[in-house]
Design an enzyme around this catalytic site. Structure first.
Site, short mmCIF file in Angstrom:
data_model
loop_
_atom_site.label_atom_id
_atom_site.label_comp_id
_atom_site.label_asym_id
_atom_site.label_seq_id
_atom_site.Cartn_x
_atom_site.Cartn_y
_atom_site.Cartn_z
N SER A 236 0.83 -1.20 0.00
CA SER A 236 0.00 0.00 0.00
C SER A 236 0.87 1.26 0.00
CB SER A 236 -0.95 -0.05 1.20
OG SER A 236 -1.94 0.96 1.10
N ASP A 329 -10.01 -5.12 -4.60
CA ASP A 329 -9.48 -4.11 -3.68
C ASP A 329 -10.45 -2.93 -3.64
OD1 ASP A 329 -8.00 -2.12 -2.36
OD2 ASP A 329 -6.11 -2.87 -3.16
N HIS A 364 -7.40 -5.77 -0.43
CA HIS A 364 -6.21 -4.91 -0.32
C HIS A 364 -5.14 -5.51 0.58
CE1 HIS A 364 -4.30 -0.91 -0.60
NE2 HIS A 364 -4.03 -1.00 0.69
#
Length: 428
Positions: A236, A329, A364
């Site tokens: 991320s 995601d 995610h």
């Protein structure tokens, strides 16, 4: 159950790394006998997590979790590791919990038990139980606190004389120091630095590229590290740092980068990582909220990256790059990011440096294998101090399959580029 000799439950191995499989076997049951096999873990923040499968013993009175079908529970079918990846908070727990190991010097303790029947198992004493240990840190790993040259983090060094390849390991926008993935990477032969870079204090908010370059060089210059075999691993926001360093740094040259849930948002060269993250969070009032009151950031991120002035010049990347993304995601447009990165690298003649993994029904938070799936968890937005339930996405079974498959391929990627042969570089 009236037989004199009790059932025998075995878990092999009972002590293992978190990414190793185990075999759960129940013997000495009556033939055709219904049982529930359950796992139970009390987390460091004192929440109970469980998983369970309903089984029926074969003609020999045996249940093998590795070979037999679960007819119900938190998972169904033939799932050797379902007792771990399908873990969830026990009924009555507060919503939004996330299971993360904070002290890697101790194991994750999981009790495996077998209960009579398929109903009411929580209210009855187990027929047999076994305590298992799941470790992120293998025996002999050195764990060293780093607080030098302004850099804070934890360094993990594999046992043996070395030298070893190195990795700079970074998590995402939740902030704080997380060590468990770096410890596991060290268990696979990499000197790994878990970097603390987003503490939301004045010092971390002003961090420039130099902070990350210094951290990289701390690894590179370590006497047990092969100085030309250092890579970067980020998830991320950490993947954004990895991309930024690979694109813009004139000080360091990573041998390869791994980006989970990829991010190439870069509104202005020279802005700090924290200011970029804060720039995103300030726009979150635009985020959608679903019927379960879960906040979806993906659309806000899409607005940012559709503007070419907001993205990093990834065509300048000169090292092998692996992007790992989930197609469900809901936190960031990682699939669109990966497509854009591929296009820009292709236009720059760098397509041979790019590898991509994309997993359907995966969210995610792609963690090491057999970690529970977290579709939505509580998240504190630093700019407003507001607690929200953030939707990460994914469905439990495919997300868990993706975690197992991607970890194996990540380790192969790292093995190839950091242990084998010369580093692959861009074509001149």
């Amino acid at each position: 159950m009236t037989q004199v000799v009790p059932p025998i439950l075995s878990v092999t191995p009972s002590r293992a790394l978190v990414d190793e499989k185990f075999k759960v076997l129940v013997e000495n049951l009556p033939p055709g006998y219904p049982v529930t096999v359950r796992s139970l873990h009390n987390s460091e923040d004192k929440h109970d997590w469980e998983a369970y499968g309903h089984y029926v013993s074969d003609h020999s009175g045996v249940v093998s979790v590795s070979e037999d079908l679960s007819y119900g529970g938190t998972y169904t079918g033939k799932e050797p590791m379902g007792l771990l990846w399908s873990m969830r908070p026990v009924p009555g727990s507060r919503p939004g919990l996330r299971l993360r190991k904070m002290n890697v010097c101790t194991p994750m303790l999981v009790t495996i038990s077998v209960h009579s029947g398929h109903e009411g198992f929580r209210d009855q004493a187990p027929l047999a139980s076994v305590l298992t240990e799941r470790w992120y840190m293998a025996p002999g790993i050195q764990r060293i606190t780093i607080n030098e040259q302004g850099v804070q983090g934890t360094l993990f060094i594999p046992p043996g004389p070395g030298p070893f390849p190195g990795l700079l390991d970074m998590w995402g926008g939740g902030g704080g120091l997380l060590e468990y993935r770096a410890a596991l990477l060290a268990s696979h032969g990499y000197v790994s630095l878990a970097l603390d870079y987003l503490r939301f204090d004045q010092e971390s908010e002003n961090l420039e590229l130099k902070y990350f370059e210094t951290a990289f060089n701390i690894i590179k210059d370590h006497p047990q590290v092969m100085s030309d075999r250092v890579g970067i691993f980020g998830l991320s926001l950490g993947s954004l740092v990895a991309v930024t360093l690979a694109v813009y740094s004139t000080i360091i040259k990573p041998c390869c980068i791994v980006c989970i849930s990829s991010n190439h948002y870069y509104p202005a060269q020279g802005s700090t990582v924290a200011s970029r993250f804060e720039g995103v969070t300030r726009q979150l009032y635009k985020a959608r909220v679903n019927e379960d009151n879960q906040v979806i950031w993906k659309d806000v991120g899409l607005e940012f990256i559709t503007d070419p002035s907001n993205i990093a010049e990834v065509g300048r990347i000169n090292c092998p790059t692996l992007l790992v993304n989930g197609c469900d995601d809901q936190n960031w447009p990682t699939v669109e990011t990966a497509e854009d990165v591929a296009r820009l690298m292709r236009e720059a003649g760098k397509e041979h440096l790019l590898s991509r993994l994309a997993y359907p029904d995966t969210g995610h938070l792609i963690e090491p294998p057999f970690s529970p799936h977290f579709r939505a968890t509580t998240f504190v937005i630093h700019s407003s101090k507001e607690k929200v339930l953030l939707l990460w996405g994914g469905k439990t079974k495919p997300h868990s399959d993706a975690q197992e498959d991607s970890w194996r391929k990540i380790l192969s990627f790292l093995q190839f580029h950091l242990y084998c042969g010369p580093c692959l570089k861009a074509k001149i």
